[in-house]
Scaffold this motif. Structure first.
Motif, PDB file in Angstrom:
ATOM      1  N   LEU A 300       0.872  -1.175   0.000  1.00 21.22           N
ATOM      2  CA  LEU A 300       0.000   0.000   0.000  1.00 21.22           C
ATOM      3  C   LEU A 300       0.907   1.221   0.000  1.00 21.22           C
ATOM      4  CD1 LEU A 300      -2.818   1.304   0.251  1.00 21.22           C
ATOM      5  CD2 LEU A 300      -2.551   1.164   2.736  1.00 21.22           C
ATOM      6  N   SER A 301       0.820   2.034  -1.034  1.00 23.23           N
ATOM      7  CA  SER A 301       1.737   3.157  -1.168  1.00 23.23           C
ATOM      8  C   SER A 301       1.046   4.354  -1.806  1.00 23.23           C
ATOM      9  CB  SER A 301       2.942   2.741  -2.024  1.00 23.23           C
ATOM     10  OG  SER A 301       3.796   3.836  -2.257  1.00 23.23           O
ATOM     11  N   ASP A 302       1.476   5.550  -1.424  1.00 27.48           N
ATOM     12  CA  ASP A 302       0.980   6.763  -2.070  1.00 27.48           C
ATOM     13  C   ASP A 302       2.126   7.540  -2.709  1.00 27.48           C
ATOM     14  OD1 ASP A 302       2.277   7.818   0.106  1.00 27.48           O
ATOM     15  OD2 ASP A 302       0.518   8.789   0.982  1.00 27.48           O
ATOM     16  N   ALA A 303       3.191   6.837  -3.070  1.00 24.75           N
ATOM     17  CA  ALA A 303       4.361   7.473  -3.672  1.00 24.75           C
ATOM     18  C   ALA A 303       4.015   8.180  -4.970  1.00 24.75           C
ATOM     19  CB  ALA A 303       5.452   6.425  -3.918  1.00 24.75           C
ATOM     20  N   VAL A 340       3.686  -2.102   9.079  1.00 26.33           N
ATOM     21  CA  VAL A 340       3.709  -0.663   8.839  1.00 26.33           C
ATOM     22  C   VAL A 340       5.132  -0.145   9.021  1.00 26.33           C
ATOM     23  CG1 VAL A 340       2.725   1.568   9.491  1.00 26.33           C
ATOM     24  CG2 VAL A 340       1.347  -0.517   9.698  1.00 26.33           C
ATOM     25  N   GLY A 341       5.715   0.353   7.953  1.00 28.94           N
ATOM     26  CA  GLY A 341       7.071   0.881   8.006  1.00 28.94           C
ATOM     27  C   GLY A 341       7.149   2.180   8.793  1.00 28.94           C
ATOM     28  N   LYS A 342       8.333   2.468   9.324  1.00 24.08           N
ATOM     29  CA  LYS A 342       8.521   3.668  10.145  1.00 24.08           C
ATOM     30  C   LYS A 342       8.292   4.961   9.373  1.00 24.08           C
ATOM     31  CE  LYS A 342      11.984   1.859  13.420  1.00 24.08           C
ATOM     32  NZ  LYS A 342      13.391   2.010  13.897  1.00 24.08           N
ATOM     33  N   GLU A 343       8.557   4.946   8.078  1.00 26.73           N
ATOM     34  CA  GLU A 343       8.477   6.173   7.291  1.00 26.73           C
ATOM     35  C   GLU A 343       7.234   6.239   6.407  1.00 26.73           C
ATOM     36  OE1 GLU A 343      12.144   7.032   5.254  1.00 26.73           O
ATOM     37  OE2 GLU A 343      13.329   6.021   6.808  1.00 26.73           O
ATOM     38  N   THR A 344       6.235   5.460   6.732  1.00 30.60           N
ATOM     39  CA  THR A 344       4.999   5.516   5.948  1.00 30.60           C
ATOM     40  C   THR A 344       4.293   6.842   6.160  1.00 30.60           C
ATOM     41  OG1 THR A 344       3.829   4.435   7.766  1.00 30.60           O
ATOM     42  CG2 THR A 344       4.602   3.032   5.983  1.00 30.60           C
ATOM     43  N   SER A 345       3.498   7.233   5.180  1.00 30.98           N
ATOM     44  CA  SER A 345       2.761   8.491   5.284  1.00 30.98           C
ATOM     45  C   SER A 345       1.537   8.315   6.162  1.00 30.98           C
ATOM     46  CB  SER A 345       2.325   8.957   3.894  1.00 30.98           C
ATOM     47  OG  SER A 345       1.325   8.086   3.378  1.00 30.98           O
ATOM     48  N   THR A 346       0.958   9.440   6.563  1.00 32.37           N
ATOM     49  CA  THR A 346      -0.255   9.394   7.378  1.00 32.37           C
ATOM     50  C   THR A 346      -1.370   8.669   6.649  1.00 32.37           C
ATOM     51  OG1 THR A 346       0.322  11.460   8.478  1.00 32.37           O
ATOM     52  CG2 THR A 346      -1.993  10.801   8.552  1.00 32.37           C
ATOM     53  N   ALA A 347      -1.527   8.941   5.352  1.00 34.20           N
ATOM     54  CA  ALA A 347      -2.594   8.307   4.565  1.00 34.20           C
ATOM     55  C   ALA A 347      -2.412   6.798   4.507  1.00 34.20           C
ATOM     56  CB  ALA A 347      -2.623   8.888   3.156  1.00 34.20           C
ATOM     57  N   GLU A 348      -1.167   6.374   4.355  1.00 33.33           N
ATOM     58  CA  GLU A 348      -0.902   4.941   4.297  1.00 33.33           C
ATOM     59  C   GLU A 348      -1.239   4.272   5.615  1.00 33.33           C
ATOM     60  OE1 GLU A 348       2.786   5.189   1.076  1.00 33.33           O
ATOM     61  OE2 GLU A 348       3.176   5.145   3.234  1.00 33.33           O
TER      62      GLU A 348
END
Length: 389
Positions: A300-303, A340-348
């Motif tokens: 799941l990504s919003d890149a 959940v990765g440490k640097e994921t975005s809020t939306a993710e």
């Protein structure tokens, strides 16, 4: 900070609280509706919508996680109530529960936690919604240390099963009692025993011949009379566990009930045991067991500027396949993990469990256990087994 998705939870909880005053009881659902299970409410987001202060005011949590051992609470009319220790391992299919396992790793002094919410097959959305919310609240109270898990009746994780020598699931809910029932007032119930020496499961089933399986053992509890029916293919562990259970029931009633052990091959259909099989047969579970066991990893990504959900890999998965900037969903077909990765975005982070829920609802295994795993935090043993180092 743990990656959980509960931006909608506070709204849900406000609705639950407002309904307490105008509801005198909870209407039971016919069966756990996994397609509308509020799974997306299981978890939390980075804004800590569940406030620490709120968690600290919950009376049930004041003694939670203080020492090694199991603690269980039941949801009753939107409230969290202590479950009697003598009934640990016993659950009602019309209720939802929260189970906290506090333990220490070998050679370490620091307390570790696993917190599960267990959904009975006939628990209402109000109940398991409250259980999901309160699970997050308990996690917050314990400073985000627990690994969170969702468990559905009949599809519990091995970790959950390991807490109890026997899991007993009875029909009914908050108004039903395991004890203090006079035999002459007892509603007959048929109990199904299955498993091995290490773990035997006991589940109340419909008093119908269709429920009987030659490979297992059953107890028909009629109050003043208790029958043990041993299928021709049942194993000695199931027979022994059923016998001990039968003796326990008789002891609770001061030895008054008479008991009889029946062998399938030697018991005619004219026996009272078969005459008591008068209930309608139960519907089969919608979840498909077995089959494909290929692991699937999704990202799941919003890149790209908008959220995208795509299959990343099939087959064996290792930690090197995970990216700290995104959320990953690992489906082993017997359990599902949201990493959940440490640097994921809020939306993710906010949408992780919602995507997991949508994904599961379209599979043939929607009821499998679900766990949240945050990068940098302790990984559950189940996750360690599912993913290579």
């Amino acid at each position: 900070m743990r990656g959980r998705v509960h931006s909608a939870i506070p709204i849900l909880y406000q609705k639950l609280e407002s309904r307490i005053e105008r509801m005198s009881g909870l209407r039971k659902a016919k069966k756990y509706d996994w397609k509308d299970s509020n799974l997306a409410l299981f978890g939390s987001d980075t804004e800590k919508s569940v406030k620490k202060e709120s968690a600290q005011t919950e009376p049930a949590w004041q003694k939670a996680g203080k020492s090694v051992g199991i603690q269980i609470w039941r949801v009753v009319s939107f409230k969290i109530t202590d479950w009697p220790k003598e009934d640990y391992g016993k659950f009602y299919n019309g209720d939802s529960y929260i189970i906290l396992n506090t333990y220490k790793e070998e050679g370490e002094d620091e307390l570790q936690y696993d917190v599960h919410f267990w959904i009975g097959a006939e628990s209402t959305q109000d109940e398991y919604g409250t259980a999901a919310y309160k699970t997050v609240e308990l996690d917050t109270f314990l400073n985000d240390k627990p690994v969170q898990h969702r468990e559905v009746q009949g599809h519990e994780s091995q970790l959950f099963k390991s807490y109890f020598k026997t899991i007993t699931v009875m029909k009914g809910g908050a108004q039903t009692g395991f004890r203090h029932v006079k035999p002459e007032e007892y509603t007959p119930r048929l109990l199904h025993f299955s498993g091995t020496r290490k773990h035997v499961e006991v589940r109340e089933v419909a008093r119908n011949e269709a429920s009987l399986k030659s490979g297992d053992v059953f107890i028909l509890d009629m109050g003043n009379t208790i029958y043990q029916w041993s299928g021709s293919g049942s194993n000695k562990d199931e027979r022994m566990k059923a016998m001990l259970y039968l003796q326990g029931l008789r002891s609770e009633r001061n030895g008054r009930p008479k008991t009889e052990v029946l062998e399938e091959a030697d018991t005619g259909k004219s026996h009272e045991f078969y005459k008591s099989m008068t209930e309608e047969a139960e519907d089969e579970d919608e979840q498909t067991e077995g089959g494909d066991e290929t692991k699937e990893l999704y990202r799941l990504s919003d890149a790209s500027g908008k959220l995208s959900f795509s299959k990343e890999k099939e087959g064996d998965v290792s930690m090197s396949d995970l990216d700290t900037k995104d959320v990953f969903i690992l489906d082993t077909k017997s359990a599902l993990f949201v990493w959940v990765g440490k640097e994921t975005s809020t939306a993710e982070r906010r949408n992780a469990m919602s995507y997991a829920h949508t994904f599961l609802s379209k599979t043939n295994h929607p009821l499998i256990p679900v766990s949240c795993v945050a990068e940098g935090h302790r990984m559950s043993k189940d996750f360690q087994t599912a993913i290579a180092a």
